[in-house]
Design a protein around this motif. Sequence first.
Motif, mmCIF file in Angstrom:
data_model
loop_
_atom_site.group_PDB
_atom_site.id
_atom_site.type_symbol
_atom_site.label_atom_id
_atom_site.label_comp_id
_atom_site.label_asym_id
_atom_site.label_seq_id
_atom_site.Cartn_x
_atom_site.Cartn_y
_atom_site.Cartn_z
ATOM 1 N N LEU A 15 12.148 3.207 -5.915
ATOM 2 C CA LEU A 15 11.369 2.544 -4.926
ATOM 3 C C LEU A 15 10.399 3.355 -3.627
ATOM 4 O O LEU A 15 9.461 2.851 -3.547
ATOM 5 C CB LEU A 15 12.204 1.777 -4.048
ATOM 6 C CG LEU A 15 13.156 0.744 -4.723
ATOM 7 C CD1 LEU A 15 13.917 -0.129 -3.546
ATOM 8 C CD2 LEU A 15 12.456 -0.274 -5.662
ATOM 9 N N GLY A 16 10.764 4.794 -3.907
ATOM 10 C CA GLY A 16 9.554 5.601 -3.290
ATOM 11 C C GLY A 16 9.782 5.876 -1.793
ATOM 12 O O GLY A 16 8.839 5.811 -1.104
ATOM 13 N N LEU A 17 11.005 5.210 -1.266
ATOM 14 C CA LEU A 17 11.256 4.989 0.158
ATOM 15 C C LEU A 17 11.742 6.186 0.808
ATOM 16 O O LEU A 17 11.818 6.325 1.954
ATOM 17 C CB LEU A 17 12.019 3.735 0.285
ATOM 18 C CG LEU A 17 11.566 2.497 -0.187
ATOM 19 C CD1 LEU A 17 12.640 1.535 0.308
ATOM 20 C CD2 LEU A 17 10.340 2.002 0.449
ATOM 21 N N GLY A 18 11.882 7.314 0.048
ATOM 22 C CA GLY A 18 12.379 8.485 0.747
ATOM 23 C C GLY A 18 13.812 8.747 0.887
ATOM 24 O O GLY A 18 14.401 7.614 0.736
ATOM 25 N N PHE A 19 14.266 9.947 1.296
ATOM 26 C CA PHE A 19 15.551 10.177 1.393
ATOM 27 C C PHE A 19 16.406 9.363 2.740
ATOM 28 O O PHE A 19 17.473 9.264 2.300
ATOM 29 C CB PHE A 19 15.842 11.874 1.575
ATOM 30 C CG PHE A 19 17.140 12.410 1.310
ATOM 31 C CD1 PHE A 19 17.655 12.367 0.146
ATOM 32 C CD2 PHE A 19 17.951 12.468 2.292
ATOM 33 C CE1 PHE A 19 19.183 13.095 -0.197
ATOM 34 C CE2 PHE A 19 19.445 12.837 1.961
ATOM 35 C CZ PHE A 19 19.790 13.154 0.664
ATOM 36 N N PRO A 20 15.730 9.535 3.861
ATOM 37 C CA PRO A 20 16.621 8.717 4.758
ATOM 38 C C PRO A 20 17.023 7.359 4.485
ATOM 39 O O PRO A 20 18.100 6.884 4.935
ATOM 40 C CB PRO A 20 15.494 8.486 6.049
ATOM 41 C CG PRO A 20 14.714 9.948 5.684
ATOM 42 C CD PRO A 20 14.403 9.804 4.316
#
Length: 294
Positions: free
Chosen positions: A57-62
Amino acid sequence: MVNWAQVLFNSGVTGSLYLISAVGLTLTYRLSHFPNFAHAEFMTLGAYMGYFVAEQLGLGFPFAFVAAFLASGVLGSLCYKGVFQPLAKRGATIIHLMVATIGLGLVIRHSVGEVWGWSPLSFKVVWSSFDVGPVRVSGLWLWLIFAALVMAGIMHLALAKTKTGKAIRATSSNPELALSSGININRVTWVTWFIGAALAGTAGLFRAAATRLSPMLGWDIFLPTAAVTVLGGIGSFYGAIAAAFIIGLAENIGVVALINLGISTEYRMAVAFLILIVTLIVRPQGLARMFRRT
């Protein structure tokens, strides 16, 4: 020459990972009183859900961290409500429940394999590395240590100060008395399973970010996690915290010894279990007596 500062730092990293995973296993055993082998698959699911959010989804690690925590927590609570609680109400023994956790774990593992495939996957996140004196530090390792300390602190405050935490302690110590005091034991156990599984998923995410993902990822952590749980005194929250760093230190010192002896570092886990066996021969109750209040 051995860089002992690096060894100690690496031990802190390893211990932090085991702390997060073992506390979850300890909490569920403390209330349910049977070993949950599906805990390994809770870690695996957390890792894959984090991968799905961060990479697919490309939303990042957090956001991956939140997804791993919530997805594994929900799965753990559903497993308790849908499988283990009904079995317990029908008079299932510890052996029956233990076998049920193994079977459920197989279902979860193969479901993960069918959805994401059986080939290894990797996070594309590049973590910065830098030197602090003689110690090589990675941003991921610092986040892992920070997360472990924060979670341990939150759990300590929750168990000691909050109404739910006191209910968990009361239920684990004397379920009959807790029930007669008006505590909803089913709700308390459900919340505990959610927290325990959520912590497992978080540990799986950190493990996957440091190495790679596979449907067997949870079992790479489960065996030392079980060792930590037993060494800490099964069901002892603070004992598990102490044991996590003891096992982490033992593993990393063992790696140094194995390298000097020309033996494969694949045996590092055997070092931890050897210490566990010796400790239990001398002190069968583990570290539990040192933390009687827990």
